[in-house]
Design a protein around this motif. Structure first.
Motif, short mmCIF file in Angstrom:
data_model
loop_
_atom_site.label_atom_id
_atom_site.label_comp_id
_atom_site.label_asym_id
_atom_site.label_seq_id
_atom_site.Cartn_x
_atom_site.Cartn_y
_atom_site.Cartn_z
N ASN A 34 -12.52 -25.48 -33.93
CA ASN A 34 -12.36 -24.88 -35.25
C ASN A 34 -11.60 -23.56 -35.20
O ASN A 34 -11.44 -22.89 -36.21
N GLY A 35 -11.19 -23.17 -34.01
CA GLY A 35 -10.44 -21.93 -33.86
C GLY A 35 -11.27 -20.77 -33.36
O GLY A 35 -10.74 -19.81 -32.83
N SER A 36 -12.60 -20.86 -33.49
CA SER A 36 -13.43 -19.76 -33.00
C SER A 36 -14.12 -20.12 -31.69
O SER A 36 -14.20 -19.30 -30.78
N VAL A 37 -14.60 -21.34 -31.57
CA VAL A 37 -15.25 -21.77 -30.32
C VAL A 37 -14.21 -22.32 -29.35
O VAL A 37 -14.23 -22.02 -28.17
N ALA A 38 -13.33 -23.15 -29.86
CA ALA A 38 -12.27 -23.77 -29.07
C ALA A 38 -11.00 -23.79 -29.92
O ALA A 38 -11.06 -23.59 -31.14
N PRO A 39 -9.84 -24.01 -29.31
CA PRO A 39 -8.59 -24.01 -30.07
C PRO A 39 -8.64 -25.01 -31.24
O PRO A 39 -9.18 -26.10 -31.11
N SER A 40 -8.08 -24.60 -32.37
CA SER A 40 -8.05 -25.46 -33.55
C SER A 40 -7.11 -26.63 -33.33
O SER A 40 -6.30 -26.65 -32.41
N PHE A 41 -7.22 -27.62 -34.22
CA PHE A 41 -6.34 -28.78 -34.13
C PHE A 41 -4.88 -28.36 -34.24
O PHE A 41 -4.02 -28.91 -33.57
N GLU A 42 -4.58 -27.39 -35.09
CA GLU A 42 -3.20 -26.94 -35.26
C GLU A 42 -2.68 -26.33 -33.96
O GLU A 42 -1.52 -26.55 -33.59
N THR A 43 -3.51 -25.58 -33.27
CA THR A 43 -3.13 -25.00 -31.98
C THR A 43 -2.87 -26.11 -30.96
O THR A 43 -1.89 -26.06 -30.21
N LEU A 44 -3.74 -27.11 -30.95
CA LEU A 44 -3.57 -28.23 -30.02
C LEU A 44 -2.29 -29.00 -30.32
O LEU A 44 -1.60 -29.43 -29.40
N LYS A 45 -1.98 -29.18 -31.60
CA LYS A 45 -0.75 -29.88 -31.98
C LYS A 45 0.49 -29.13 -31.49
O LYS A 45 1.47 -29.74 -31.09
N GLY A 46 0.43 -27.80 -31.53
CA GLY A 46 1.55 -27.00 -31.06
C GLY A 46 1.70 -27.02 -29.55
O GLY A 46 2.81 -26.95 -29.01
#
Length: 85
Positions: A34-46
């Motif tokens: 969700n961006g706070s515990v682990a990288p968000s989906f958007e970060t993973l897509k990038g």
């Protein structure tokens, strides 16, 4: 005969019903990614351009929270396909 038909129809309906409520494979990842515990989906897509790259990255992760997911390659592949699409 009528009772058997009704019983069979009811059984088939009850067997089919749970399939309506199944979440997507990536939904199990949203709790942490969700961006706070682990990288968000958007970060993973990038970071990962293909589902295979994302699966390789998940398998290479040293985070202990990923250990249960790393054991299920099929689920990782299905979730990665949903994330990068």
């Amino acid at each position: 005969m009528k009772k058997a038909l009704i019983t069979t129809a009811a059984s088939l309906f009850l067997a089919w019903l749970p399939s309506l409520s199944q979440a997507g494979d990536a939904d199990t990842c949203k709790g942490c990614h969700n961006g706070s515990v682990a990288p968000s989906f958007e970060t993973l897509k990038g970071k990962f351009k293909t589902a295979d790259e994302l699966v390789a990255g998940a398998k290479a992760s040293k985070n202990d929270m990923m250990k249960p997911m790393q054991a299920d390659t099929a689920k990782l592949k299905a979730a990665a396909a949903e994330i990068v699409k």
